[in-house]
Design a protein around this motif. Structure first.
Motif, PDB file in Angstrom:
ATOM      1  N   VAL A 173      -2.656   3.840   7.438  1.00 53.51           N
ATOM      2  CA  VAL A 173      -1.901   2.583   7.414  1.00 53.51           C
ATOM      3  C   VAL A 173      -0.979   2.624   8.625  1.00 53.51           C
ATOM      4  N   LYS A 174      -1.030   1.586   9.453  1.00 46.98           N
ATOM      5  CA  LYS A 174      -0.226   1.557  10.682  1.00 46.98           C
ATOM      6  C   LYS A 174       0.781   0.408  10.621  1.00 46.98           C
ATOM      7  N   TYR A 175       1.849   0.557  11.370  1.00 49.81           N
ATOM      8  CA  TYR A 175       2.921  -0.446  11.343  1.00 49.81           C
ATOM      9  C   TYR A 175       3.150  -1.083  12.708  1.00 49.81           C
ATOM     10  N   ASN A 176       3.332  -2.399  12.692  1.00 49.75           N
ATOM     11  CA  ASN A 176       3.720  -3.132  13.903  1.00 49.75           C
ATOM     12  C   ASN A 176       5.216  -3.052  14.102  1.00 49.75           C
ATOM     13  N   LYS A 177       5.942  -3.023  12.967  1.00 52.44           N
ATOM     14  CA  LYS A 177       7.397  -2.857  12.994  1.00 52.44           C
ATOM     15  C   LYS A 177       7.788  -2.139  11.724  1.00 52.44           C
ATOM     16  N   GLN A 178       8.875  -1.392  11.755  1.00 55.66           N
ATOM     17  CA  GLN A 178       9.269  -0.578  10.609  1.00 55.66           C
ATOM     18  C   GLN A 178       9.835  -1.438   9.488  1.00 55.66           C
ATOM     19  N   PRO A 179       9.186  -1.414   8.313  1.00 58.67           N
ATOM     20  CA  PRO A 179       9.763  -2.156   7.189  1.00 58.67           C
ATOM     21  C   PRO A 179      10.841  -1.335   6.489  1.00 58.67           C
ATOM     22  N   TRP A 180      11.627  -2.007   5.694  1.00 58.57           N
ATOM     23  CA  TRP A 180      12.622  -1.379   4.836  1.00 58.57           C
ATOM     24  C   TRP A 180      11.889  -0.414   3.896  1.00 58.57           C
ATOM     25  N   GLY A 181      12.533   0.712   3.539  1.00 57.07           N
ATOM     26  CA  GLY A 181      11.891   1.782   2.772  1.00 57.07           C
ATOM     27  C   GLY A 181      11.116   1.362   1.542  1.00 57.07           C
ATOM     28  N   LEU A 182      11.735   0.488   0.737  1.00 55.77           N
ATOM     29  CA  LEU A 182      11.052   0.074  -0.501  1.00 55.77           C
ATOM     30  C   LEU A 182       9.807  -0.743  -0.200  1.00 55.77           C
ATOM     31  N   ILE A 183       9.868  -1.537   0.855  1.00 51.95           N
ATOM     32  CA  ILE A 183       8.720  -2.354   1.249  1.00 51.95           C
ATOM     33  C   ILE A 183       7.603  -1.454   1.758  1.00 51.95           C
ATOM     34  N   LYS A 184       7.983  -0.473   2.552  1.00 59.39           N
ATOM     35  CA  LYS A 184       7.002   0.475   3.076  1.00 59.39           C
ATOM     36  C   LYS A 184       6.296   1.194   1.926  1.00 59.39           C
ATOM     37  N   ALA A 185       7.072   1.600   0.934  1.00 59.14           N
ATOM     38  CA  ALA A 185       6.489   2.284  -0.224  1.00 59.14           C
ATOM     39  C   ALA A 185       5.508   1.375  -0.959  1.00 59.14           C
ATOM     40  N   ALA A 186       5.851   0.084  -1.085  1.00 54.87           N
ATOM     41  CA  ALA A 186       4.972  -0.875  -1.778  1.00 54.87           C
ATOM     42  C   ALA A 186       3.688  -1.095  -0.971  1.00 54.87           C
ATOM     43  N   ILE A 187       3.819  -1.191   0.343  1.00 57.66           N
ATOM     44  CA  ILE A 187       2.644  -1.380   1.199  1.00 57.66           C
ATOM     45  C   ILE A 187       1.710  -0.180   1.042  1.00 57.66           C
ATOM     46  N   GLU A 188       2.284   1.029   1.093  1.00 52.75           N
ATOM     47  CA  GLU A 188       1.438   2.228   1.032  1.00 52.75           C
ATOM     48  C   GLU A 188       0.787   2.394  -0.331  1.00 52.75           C
ATOM     49  N   LYS A 189       1.541   2.168  -1.379  1.00 51.35           N
ATOM     50  CA  LYS A 189       0.995   2.305  -2.727  1.00 51.35           C
ATOM     51  C   LYS A 189      -0.187   1.357  -2.927  1.00 51.35           C
ATOM     52  N   ASN A 190       0.007   0.093  -2.524  1.00 50.62           N
ATOM     53  CA  ASN A 190      -1.063  -0.897  -2.698  1.00 50.62           C
ATOM     54  C   ASN A 190      -2.258  -0.628  -1.789  1.00 50.62           C
ATOM     55  N   SER A 191      -1.977  -0.185  -0.577  1.00 55.87           N
ATOM     56  CA  SER A 191      -3.068   0.082   0.353  1.00 55.87           C
ATOM     57  C   SER A 191      -3.893   1.276  -0.123  1.00 55.87           C
ATOM     58  N   TRP A 192      -3.236   2.385  -0.456  1.00 57.81           N
ATOM     59  CA  TRP A 192      -3.982   3.586  -0.865  1.00 57.81           C
ATOM     60  C   TRP A 192      -4.796   3.326  -2.122  1.00 57.81           C
ATOM     61  N   SER A 193      -4.208   2.638  -3.098  1.00 58.58           N
ATOM     62  CA  SER A 193      -4.983   2.441  -4.327  1.00 58.58           C
ATOM     63  C   SER A 193      -6.129   1.462  -4.095  1.00 58.58           C
ATOM     64  N   GLY A 194      -5.902   0.414  -3.301  1.00 59.45           N
ATOM     65  CA  GLY A 194      -6.975  -0.536  -2.991  1.00 59.45           C
ATOM     66  C   GLY A 194      -8.114   0.130  -2.230  1.00 59.45           C
ATOM     67  N   LEU A 195      -7.753   0.962  -1.261  1.00 60.39           N
ATOM     68  CA  LEU A 195      -8.774   1.631  -0.440  1.00 60.39           C
ATOM     69  C   LEU A 195      -9.532   2.676  -1.252  1.00 60.39           C
ATOM     70  N   GLU A 196      -8.815   3.397  -2.100  1.00 61.00           N
ATOM     71  CA  GLU A 196      -9.448   4.414  -2.935  1.00 61.00           C
ATOM     72  C   GLU A 196     -10.523   3.785  -3.815  1.00 61.00           C
ATOM     73  N   ASN A 197     -10.156   2.687  -4.450  1.00 58.90           N
ATOM     74  CA  ASN A 197     -11.069   1.970  -5.323  1.00 58.90           C
ATOM     75  C   ASN A 197     -12.293   1.445  -4.550  1.00 58.90           C
ATOM     76  N   TYR A 198     -12.015   0.881  -3.391  1.00 58.43           N
ATOM     77  CA  TYR A 198     -13.076   0.323  -2.544  1.00 58.43           C
ATOM     78  C   TYR A 198     -14.061   1.414  -2.102  1.00 58.43           C
ATOM     79  N   PHE A 199     -13.545   2.534  -1.607  1.00 60.86           N
ATOM     80  CA  PHE A 199     -14.443   3.576  -1.086  1.00 60.86           C
ATOM     81  C   PHE A 199     -15.133   4.358  -2.191  1.00 60.86           C
ATOM     82  N   LYS A 200     -14.492   4.465  -3.383  1.00 59.70           N
ATOM     83  CA  LYS A 200     -15.174   5.092  -4.533  1.00 59.70           C
ATOM     84  C   LYS A 200     -16.421   4.288  -4.884  1.00 59.70           C
TER      85      LYS A 200
END
Ligand code: YK8
Length: 177
Positions: free
Chosen positions: A130-157
């Motif tokens: 997951v790459k960033y164009n600009k640094q988000p606030w910590g909680l937002i970054k955590a939400a982006i990563e959580k949603n991205s990792w779980s979405g990608l995990e499901n997709y690639f499984k």
């Protein structure tokens, strides 16, 4: 980054490339199952640098009350010049989701490596960042990563289970694995 698939398939390297990176029946059925639609892609085009590039546009069904029902997405696939037809393919796929919250902050890069092992076998390795164009606030970054990792995990499984079905010659696979 994370590693999602790293295994040997009873599928030749060129067949694996054809399944994943051309307008194959396999990828069409997979997209249908994921409810990814409106798929449009350019052909692979040679670049001055010696690599190849193509661009895809599609709409992803999300159906998450907090995030939305759908998002359009743009995917740019770059096949590096080190790739050798039938032997080795190295492809970076950059995915931008346009209609999710904070979409201007982040994008995803999926790296696909297909390597010939023998006439009828290849290794497929898929890793993601997951790459960033600009640094988000910590909680937002955590939400982006959580949603991205779980979405990608499901997709690639699901992709892995469909590739396993393909290698064993099973033509009908259940919609959800
Ligand atoms: C491609 C990464 C992030 C995105 C999503 C974003 C939520 C944002 C939440 C807020 C919905 C097919 C994903 C998973 C959608 C699906 C994308 C797919 C799987 C709170 C910040 C689509 C590969 C791919 C790449 C990135 C994935 C998105 O071939 O969580």
């Amino acid at each position: 980054g994370r590693l999602y698939i790293n295994r040997v398939f009873h599928i030749s390297a060129s067949k694996m490339f054809e399944l994943l990176f051309t307008d194959s029946e396999f990828i069409q059925q997979f997209m249908d199952a994921r409810r990814i639609f409106g798929f449009v892609s350019t052909p692979w085009m040679k670049e001055a640098s010696g690599g190849w590039r193509r661009k895809l546009n599609y709409t992803i069904t999300i159906n998450n009350p907090l995030i939305g029902k759908f998002t359009t997405a743009t995917e740019t696939q770059v096949m590096h010049k080190e790739s050798k037809d039938g032997l080795f393919y190295l492809i970076d796929a950059e995915v931008i989701t346009h209609d999710v919250p904070y979409h201007d902050y982040f994008y995803t890069v999926n790296r696909f490596c297909i390597a010939r092992i023998s006439k009828h076998k290849c290794r497929l390795r898929i890793s993601t960042d997951v790459k960033y164009n600009k640094q988000p606030w910590g909680l937002i970054k955590a939400a982006i990563e959580k949603n991205s990792w779980s979405g990608l995990e499901n997709y690639f499984k699901q992709l892995e289970s469909r590739l396993l079905a393909e290698e064993s010659g099973v033509s009908q696979v259940p919609n959800d694995a």
